[in-house]
Design a protein around this motif. Structure first.
Motif, PDB file in Angstrom:
ATOM      1  N   ILE A 156      35.162  30.573  45.835  1.00 16.48           N
ATOM      2  CA  ILE A 156      36.594  30.556  45.514  1.00 16.48           C
ATOM      3  C   ILE A 156      36.805  29.867  44.169  1.00 16.48           C
ATOM      4  CG2 ILE A 156      38.824  29.563  46.188  1.00 16.48           C
ATOM      5  CD1 ILE A 156      37.908  30.056  49.148  1.00 16.48           C
ATOM      6  N   ALA A 157      36.120  28.742  43.970  1.00 15.66           N
ATOM      7  CA  ALA A 157      36.237  28.012  42.699  1.00 15.66           C
ATOM      8  C   ALA A 157      35.728  28.860  41.526  1.00 15.66           C
ATOM      9  CB  ALA A 157      35.474  26.701  42.778  1.00 15.66           C
ATOM     10  N   LYS A 158      34.643  29.600  41.738  1.00 14.03           N
ATOM     11  CA  LYS A 158      34.121  30.480  40.684  1.00 14.03           C
ATOM     12  C   LYS A 158      35.154  31.536  40.305  1.00 14.03           C
ATOM     13  CE  LYS A 158      29.219  30.359  41.912  1.00 14.03           C
ATOM     14  NZ  LYS A 158      28.116  31.189  42.441  1.00 14.03           N
ATOM     15  N   CYS A 159      35.781  32.134  41.311  1.00 13.38           N
ATOM     16  CA  CYS A 159      36.799  33.148  41.046  1.00 13.38           C
ATOM     17  C   CYS A 159      37.971  32.557  40.272  1.00 13.38           C
ATOM     18  CB  CYS A 159      37.288  33.774  42.352  1.00 13.38           C
ATOM     19  SG  CYS A 159      36.087  34.847  43.159  1.00 13.38           S
ATOM     20  N   GLN A 160      38.386  31.346  40.648  1.00 15.99           N
ATOM     21  CA  GLN A 160      39.487  30.699  39.941  1.00 15.99           C
ATOM     22  C   GLN A 160      39.111  30.418  38.494  1.00 15.99           C
ATOM     23  OE1 GLN A 160      40.032  27.497  42.722  1.00 15.99           O
ATOM     24  NE2 GLN A 160      41.635  28.581  43.846  1.00 15.99           N
ATOM     25  N   ASP A 161      37.859  30.040  38.251  1.00 22.13           N
ATOM     26  CA  ASP A 161      37.391  29.817  36.881  1.00 22.13           C
ATOM     27  C   ASP A 161      37.373  31.125  36.090  1.00 22.13           C
ATOM     28  OD1 ASP A 161      37.076  27.110  37.212  1.00 22.13           O
ATOM     29  OD2 ASP A 161      34.926  27.238  37.650  1.00 22.13           O
ATOM     30  N   MET A 162      36.966  32.200  36.745  1.00 18.88           N
ATOM     31  CA  MET A 162      36.896  33.501  36.059  1.00 18.88           C
ATOM     32  C   MET A 162      38.276  34.024  35.684  1.00 18.88           C
ATOM     33  SD  MET A 162      33.699  35.561  37.668  1.00 18.88           S
ATOM     34  CE  MET A 162      33.554  34.949  39.323  1.00 18.88           C
ATOM     35  N   ILE A 163      39.287  33.638  36.455  1.00 26.65           N
ATOM     36  CA  ILE A 163      40.655  34.052  36.122  1.00 26.65           C
ATOM     37  C   ILE A 163      41.038  33.502  34.748  1.00 26.65           C
ATOM     38  CG2 ILE A 163      43.097  33.699  36.709  1.00 26.65           C
ATOM     39  CD1 ILE A 163      42.277  33.937  39.669  1.00 26.65           C
ATOM     40  N   ARG A 164      40.605  32.270  34.463  1.00 29.68           N
ATOM     41  CA  ARG A 164      40.916  31.683  33.154  1.00 29.68           C
ATOM     42  C   ARG A 164      40.208  32.443  32.027  1.00 29.68           C
ATOM     43  NH1 ARG A 164      41.363  27.157  36.468  1.00 29.68           N
ATOM     44  NH2 ARG A 164      39.180  26.551  36.528  1.00 29.68           N
ATOM     45  N   GLY A 165      39.029  32.958  32.304  1.00 29.75           N
ATOM     46  CA  GLY A 165      38.277  33.685  31.285  1.00 29.75           C
ATOM     47  C   GLY A 165      38.746  35.113  31.095  1.00 29.75           C
ATOM     48  N   TRP A 166      39.155  35.733  32.186  1.00 27.60           N
ATOM     49  CA  TRP A 166      39.597  37.129  32.143  1.00 27.60           C
ATOM     50  C   TRP A 166      40.952  37.274  32.842  1.00 27.60           C
ATOM     51  CZ3 TRP A 166      34.458  35.957  33.545  1.00 27.60           C
ATOM     52  CH2 TRP A 166      33.520  36.299  32.583  1.00 27.60           C
ATOM     53  N   PRO A 167      42.024  36.801  32.203  1.00 34.82           N
ATOM     54  CA  PRO A 167      43.343  36.846  32.856  1.00 34.82           C
ATOM     55  C   PRO A 167      43.823  38.274  33.155  1.00 34.82           C
ATOM     56  CG  PRO A 167      43.551  36.119  30.578  1.00 34.82           C
ATOM     57  CD  PRO A 167      42.090  36.196  30.886  1.00 34.82           C
ATOM     58  N   GLU A 168      43.312  39.253  32.409  1.00 33.41           N
ATOM     59  CA  GLU A 168      43.740  40.639  32.663  1.00 33.41           C
ATOM     60  C   GLU A 168      43.198  41.161  33.999  1.00 33.41           C
ATOM     61  OE1 GLU A 168      39.844  40.750  30.522  1.00 33.41           O
ATOM     62  OE2 GLU A 168      41.715  39.678  30.184  1.00 33.41           O
ATOM     63  N   SER A 169      42.184  40.518  34.526  1.00 36.79           N
ATOM     64  CA  SER A 169      41.594  40.924  35.807  1.00 36.79           C
ATOM     65  C   SER A 169      41.972  39.977  36.940  1.00 36.79           C
ATOM     66  CB  SER A 169      40.074  40.991  35.680  1.00 36.79           C
ATOM     67  OG  SER A 169      39.698  41.973  34.745  1.00 36.79           O
ATOM     68  N   GLU A 170      43.046  39.249  36.756  1.00 37.64           N
ATOM     69  CA  GLU A 170      43.446  38.250  37.749  1.00 37.64           C
ATOM     70  C   GLU A 170      43.625  38.862  39.134  1.00 37.64           C
ATOM     71  OE1 GLU A 170      46.960  34.936  38.581  1.00 37.64           O
ATOM     72  OE2 GLU A 170      46.957  36.066  36.713  1.00 37.64           O
ATOM     73  N   TRP A 171      44.205  40.061  39.215  1.00 31.92           N
ATOM     74  CA  TRP A 171      44.450  40.668  40.519  1.00 31.92           C
ATOM     75  C   TRP A 171      43.131  40.918  41.261  1.00 31.92           C
ATOM     76  CZ3 TRP A 171      42.574  45.480  41.823  1.00 31.92           C
ATOM     77  CH2 TRP A 171      42.099  46.275  40.789  1.00 31.92           C
ATOM     78  N   ARG A 172      42.080  41.246  40.535  1.00 30.46           N
ATOM     79  CA  ARG A 172      40.785  41.479  41.181  1.00 30.46           C
ATOM     80  C   ARG A 172      40.224  40.182  41.759  1.00 30.46           C
ATOM     81  NH1 ARG A 172      39.997  44.700  36.262  1.00 30.46           N
ATOM     82  NH2 ARG A 172      39.986  46.889  36.857  1.00 30.46           N
ATOM     83  N   PHE A 173      40.303  39.127  40.964  1.00 34.79           N
ATOM     84  CA  PHE A 173      39.789  37.842  41.432  1.00 34.79           C
ATOM     85  C   PHE A 173      40.624  37.301  42.587  1.00 34.79           C
ATOM     86  CE2 PHE A 173      38.262  37.821  36.919  1.00 34.79           C
ATOM     87  CZ  PHE A 173      36.934  38.021  37.229  1.00 34.79           C
ATOM     88  N   ASN A 174      41.926  37.541  42.551  1.00 28.51           N
ATOM     89  CA  ASN A 174      42.777  37.097  43.653  1.00 28.51           C
ATOM     90  C   ASN A 174      42.400  37.807  44.956  1.00 28.51           C
ATOM     91  OD1 ASN A 174      44.264  35.152  42.321  1.00 28.51           O
ATOM     92  ND2 ASN A 174      45.806  36.599  41.625  1.00 28.51           N
ATOM     93  N   ARG A 175      42.027  39.090  44.858  1.00 30.83           N
ATOM     94  CA  ARG A 175      41.583  39.808  46.056  1.00 30.83           C
ATOM     95  C   ARG A 175      40.287  39.214  46.588  1.00 30.83           C
ATOM     96  NH1 ARG A 175      42.800  46.017  46.562  1.00 30.83           N
ATOM     97  NH2 ARG A 175      41.662  45.451  48.416  1.00 30.83           N
ATOM     98  N   LEU A 176      39.388  38.839  45.676  1.00 38.69           N
ATOM     99  CA  LEU A 176      38.144  38.196  46.101  1.00 38.69           C
ATOM    100  C   LEU A 176      38.427  36.843  46.764  1.00 38.69           C
ATOM    101  CD1 LEU A 176      35.831  38.956  43.061  1.00 38.69           C
ATOM    102  CD2 LEU A 176      35.533  39.793  45.399  1.00 38.69           C
ATOM    103  N   ILE A 177      39.354  36.090  46.176  1.00 36.53           N
ATOM    104  CA  ILE A 177      39.714  34.786  46.742  1.00 36.53           C
ATOM    105  C   ILE A 177      40.272  34.958  48.152  1.00 36.53           C
ATOM    106  CG2 ILE A 177      41.346  32.856  46.537  1.00 36.53           C
ATOM    107  CD1 ILE A 177      40.957  33.120  43.444  1.00 36.53           C
TER     108      ILE A 177
END
Length: 55
Positions: A12-33
């Motif tokens: 979950i923490a990795k996904c939250q970190d990746m959101i900062r790096g790739w904000p355009e893919s936030e919806w994908r990371f939120n689904r993973l979270i």
């Protein structure tokens, strides 16, 4: 806390970190979270059930 729930927390923490790096893919990371949180919840249910039986 079990190793499996700790692993879920790390993912979950990795996904939250990746959101900062790739904000355009936030919806994908939120689904993973959401998925990791669901898995974590399912892992905790048997632990709580076992604790109730032990009493």
């Amino acid at each position: 806390m079990s190793a499996a729930t700790e692993y879920c927390d790390r993912e979950i923490a990795k996904c939250q970190d990746m959101i900062r790096g790739w904000p355009e893919s936030e919806w994908r990371f939120n689904r993973l979270i959401i998925g990791w949180k669901r898995i974590k919840q399912q892992l905790q249910q048997p632990i709580e059930h076992d604790a109730k039986e032990a009493k």
